[in-house]
Design a protein around this motif. Sequence first.
Motif, PDB file in Angstrom:
ATOM      1  N   HIS A   5      58.048   8.075 -20.053  1.00 13.46           N
ATOM      2  CA  HIS A   5      58.855   8.021 -21.271  1.00 13.46           C
ATOM      3  C   HIS A   5      58.589   9.295 -22.065  1.00 13.46           C
ATOM      4  CE1 HIS A   5      59.223   3.814 -20.221  1.00 13.46           C
ATOM      5  NE2 HIS A   5      57.914   3.784 -20.133  1.00 13.46           N
ATOM      6  N   ARG A   7      58.985  10.660 -25.649  1.00 19.95           N
ATOM      7  CA  ARG A   7      59.203  10.111 -26.983  1.00 19.95           C
ATOM      8  C   ARG A   7      59.410  11.220 -28.009  1.00 19.95           C
ATOM      9  NH1 ARG A   7      55.734   6.673 -24.272  1.00 19.95           N
ATOM     10  NH2 ARG A   7      56.319   4.478 -24.393  1.00 19.95           N
ATOM     11  N   ALA A   8      60.106  10.865 -29.073  1.00 20.09           N
ATOM     12  CA  ALA A   8      60.453  11.844 -30.102  1.00 20.09           C
ATOM     13  C   ALA A   8      59.267  12.241 -30.961  1.00 20.09           C
ATOM     14  CB  ALA A   8      61.563  11.310 -30.997  1.00 20.09           C
ATOM     15  N   TYR A   9      58.243  11.410 -31.049  1.00 23.25           N
ATOM     16  CA  TYR A   9      57.144  11.844 -31.892  1.00 23.25           C
ATOM     17  C   TYR A   9      56.355  12.933 -31.174  1.00 23.25           C
ATOM     18  CZ  TYR A   9      54.920   7.868 -29.455  1.00 23.25           C
ATOM     19  OH  TYR A   9      54.499   6.958 -28.523  1.00 23.25           O
ATOM     20  N   SER A  27      58.606  16.118 -38.332  1.00 21.21           N
ATOM     21  CA  SER A  27      58.929  14.850 -37.693  1.00 21.21           C
ATOM     22  C   SER A  27      59.823  14.041 -38.607  1.00 21.21           C
ATOM     23  CB  SER A  27      57.647  14.073 -37.405  1.00 21.21           C
ATOM     24  OG  SER A  27      57.958  12.786 -36.938  1.00 21.21           O
ATOM     25  N   HIS A  31      61.241   6.819 -33.593  1.00 22.28           N
ATOM     26  CA  HIS A  31      60.604   6.808 -32.272  1.00 22.28           C
ATOM     27  C   HIS A  31      61.626   6.724 -31.149  1.00 22.28           C
ATOM     28  CE1 HIS A  31      56.666   6.668 -34.011  1.00 22.28           C
ATOM     29  NE2 HIS A  31      57.038   5.662 -34.776  1.00 22.28           N
ATOM     30  N   HIS A  33      63.327   7.590 -27.678  1.00 22.77           N
ATOM     31  CA  HIS A  33      62.707   7.971 -26.417  1.00 22.77           C
ATOM     32  C   HIS A  33      63.737   7.983 -25.298  1.00 22.77           C
ATOM     33  CE1 HIS A  33      62.791   3.654 -25.614  1.00 22.77           C
ATOM     34  NE2 HIS A  33      62.652   3.960 -24.355  1.00 22.77           N
ATOM     35  N   SER A  35      63.614   7.249 -21.075  1.00 23.26           N
ATOM     36  CA  SER A  35      62.829   6.819 -19.919  1.00 23.26           C
ATOM     37  C   SER A  35      63.373   7.520 -18.681  1.00 23.26           C
ATOM     38  CB  SER A  35      62.912   5.306 -19.739  1.00 23.26           C
ATOM     39  OG  SER A  35      62.321   4.646 -20.835  1.00 23.26           O
ATOM     40  N   SER A  54      65.497   2.077 -20.594  1.00 28.05           N
ATOM     41  CA  SER A  54      64.141   1.532 -20.580  1.00 28.05           C
ATOM     42  C   SER A  54      63.673   1.456 -19.131  1.00 28.05           C
ATOM     43  CB  SER A  54      64.105   0.145 -21.234  1.00 28.05           C
ATOM     44  OG  SER A  54      64.897  -0.750 -20.482  1.00 28.05           O
ATOM     45  N   LYS A 126      56.225  17.113 -19.935  1.00 27.87           N
ATOM     46  CA  LYS A 126      55.838  16.909 -21.331  1.00 27.87           C
ATOM     47  C   LYS A 126      55.300  18.188 -21.956  1.00 27.87           C
ATOM     48  CE  LYS A 126      55.471  12.011 -20.747  1.00 27.87           C
ATOM     49  NZ  LYS A 126      54.647  10.810 -20.685  1.00 27.87           N
ATOM     50  N   GLN A 138      67.445  11.672 -30.160  1.00 25.72           N
ATOM     51  CA  GLN A 138      67.375  11.346 -28.740  1.00 25.72           C
ATOM     52  C   GLN A 138      68.229  12.298 -27.904  1.00 25.72           C
ATOM     53  OE1 GLN A 138      68.369   7.276 -27.992  1.00 25.72           O
ATOM     54  NE2 GLN A 138      67.303   7.237 -26.045  1.00 25.72           N
TER      55      GLN A 138
END
Length: 167
Positions: A5, A7-9, A27, A31, A33, A35, A54, A126, A138
């Motif tokens: 995943h 994620r935006a954070y 930020s 949250h 995201h 997947s 998901s 990542k 997103q």
Amino acid sequence: MDETHVRAYQALRTTWAEVGNQKQVPSYGHHAHVSIFGAVDVQQGDVVFHRASSANAETFLDFLRRLKEKYADRFLVLVLDNARIHHAKMVQAFLDGEEGAAFHFIFLPLYSPQLNPIERLWKWLKDEVIANVFHKDQNDIAQSITRFEQYVLQHPDEVLRRIGCTA
């Protein structure tokens, strides 16, 4: 084969900064995201990605069908972790059926992600997509992932090097 995943954070990683000026990444506090399922051919460096809203048994089956479509003439041996979705009843029913005959699963020991080469691909993803980067939503995350996927698909030799399957 594995899923991850994005994620935006933000993930702040080691970086250079002027003394006294700590790196700051804004930020929005949401949250969002994306997947992603992925499989990598450890001999050729070919990667198959599949995005989903998901990671569940249903989306895992979608990914298996995509792999079967891409490699229609092959028997596929997948190395995977023991995530619950990999052992779900609907997945087992798929494997017991005609479509599932094209697959053989090898499950890694519990708590051993270091044994799965695709984990190194996820780290690379990542590091490139979210480390020290601000994504406003997103869609912005998805665009960054697309750029990464396109690069990876054009550079199988680098994939093999990064996952530790070549020098």
